[in-house]
Design an enzyme around this catalytic site. Structure first.
Site, PDB file in Angstrom:
ATOM      1  CE  LYS A  94      -5.218  -0.562  -8.287  1.00 54.83           C
ATOM      2  NZ  LYS A  94      -4.586   0.646  -7.749  1.00 54.83           N
TER       3      LYS A  94
HETATM    4  N1  GLU Z   1      -0.648   2.547  -2.585  1.00 55.60           N
HETATM    5  C1  GLU Z   1       0.416   2.635  -3.549  1.00 55.60           C
HETATM    6  C2  GLU Z   1       0.003   1.936  -4.826  1.00 55.60           C
HETATM    7  O1  GLU Z   1      -0.946   1.170  -4.827  1.00 55.60           O
HETATM    8  C3  GLU Z   1       1.686   1.991  -3.058  1.00 55.60           C
HETATM    9  C4  GLU Z   1       2.392   2.895  -2.190  1.00 55.60           C
HETATM   10  C5  GLU Z   1       3.618   2.331  -1.532  1.00 55.60           C
HETATM   11  O2  GLU Z   1       3.828   1.115  -1.527  1.00 55.60           O
HETATM   12  O3  GLU Z   1       4.347   3.138  -0.962  1.00 55.60           O
HETATM   13  O4  GLU Z   1       0.620   2.190  -5.838  1.00 55.60           O
END
Ligand code: GLU
Length: 285
Positions: free
Chosen positions: A255
């Site tokens: 990010k």
């Molecule tokens: N929230 C997680 C991420 O942005 C993804 C988790 C998932 O898909 O299990 O990396």
């Protein structure tokens, strides 16, 4: 399961701008849901309140829609859907109940050690990207059952030596050995929040997700999550882990690299179609 029951999800963490890697994974998730005439839900994984910002949430909705994604349930829809709330920060009571179910089965234990205590107890030096295995000698022999998580970390006790096997719909056969590829992992944090593993399993179950589509950096996590489903007596969904998008140097996108953020590309006049044409999407099956 009939095709009509397919439920997939997009689960972004609003700690920054979405990049090409998210777009590709989410696009595959949408294609798979559409192919199965399913429903796609959007869930915000916003438990890290220090790093999640409301503006990032707004940007996520906008960037995803710009890219051509569409979801049938989610926090920004009205009504959001019958499986809500779709923001993890509003689901803490539910996570506490899941914690309590695991604690009652004594599948988890309090782990008051600091990170430094754990490091000191790890005999072998930690190599590269490999997981640090929580030293089994630090497992408590006895502990009191409480009704709420005390202010220490809580860990899931893994079955040492057992090979966790699953067939990923993209990667194929995956096998990880408990106690070797991963150790007792954190379920609940001392700061009062559930770990990623607990929250994601609890929500994928509660939201009746039938296939989890996400990046292949989470394959090892899947083995841990399967143990959680098992401990809770819940059905295990299908998994489809997408190859990660890498930059010109072969590093996976993060990010903090703004260059390949959807926002940046859009501001430069790049179109979603042009982005998708640059991909080599795997055959959907
Ligand atoms: N929230 C997680 C991420 O942005 C993804 C988790 C998932 O898909 O299990 O990396």
């Amino acid at each position: 399961m009939t095709a009509m029951n397919y439920r997939g999800r997009l689960a972004p963490t609003p700690t920054g701008q979405l990049h090409l890697g998210h777009a590709r994974t989410f696009w595959i998730a949408q294609e798979r849901s559409r192919a199965a005439q399913g429903r796609l839900i959007l869930r915000l994984e916003d438990l890290d309140q220090a790093r999640c910002k409301p503006q990032f949430c707004q940007d996520i909705y906008e960037d995803l829609r710009w890219f051509g994604l569409d979801w049938q349930e989610g926090p920004d829809l009205s009504p959001p859907g019958e499986f809500g709330p779709y923001e993890q920060i509003h689901r803490l009571d539910y996570y506490r109940a899941v914690w309590a179910a695991l604690a009652a089965r004594r599948g988890i234990y309090p782990s008051p050690q600091s990170r430094r205590d754990v490091e000191r107890a790890i005999a072998a030096p930690h190599e590269g990207d490999r997981e640090r295995i929580f030293p089994p000698q630090l497992r408590p022999k006895t502990w009191n059952i409480t009704t709420t998580p005390s202010e220490v970390n809580w860990r899931f006790r893994v079955p040492d030596g057992e090979v966790i096997t699953f067939i990923d719909n993209q990667v194929g056969l995956c096998q990880y050995r408990a106690g070797q590829d991963f150790g007792d992992f954190i379920i609940w944090r001392r700061d009062g929040f559930p770990s990623y593993e607990l929250a994601v399993v609890a929500d994928d179950h509660a939201m009746a997700i039938t296939e989890v589509v996400r990046g292949e950096d989470l394959l090892l996590s899947t083995a841990k999550q399967i143990l959680l489903y098992r401990a809770l007596g819940w059905a295990i969904p299908d998994f489809y882990h997408c190859p990660l998008v890498r930059d010109a140097q072969g590093k996976r996108l993060a990010k903090r690299d703004q260059a390949l953020a959807l926002r940046t590309l859009r501001a430069q006049g790049v179109t979603p179609e042009a982005i998708r044409q640059g991909w080599d999407l795997p055959v959907l099956g």
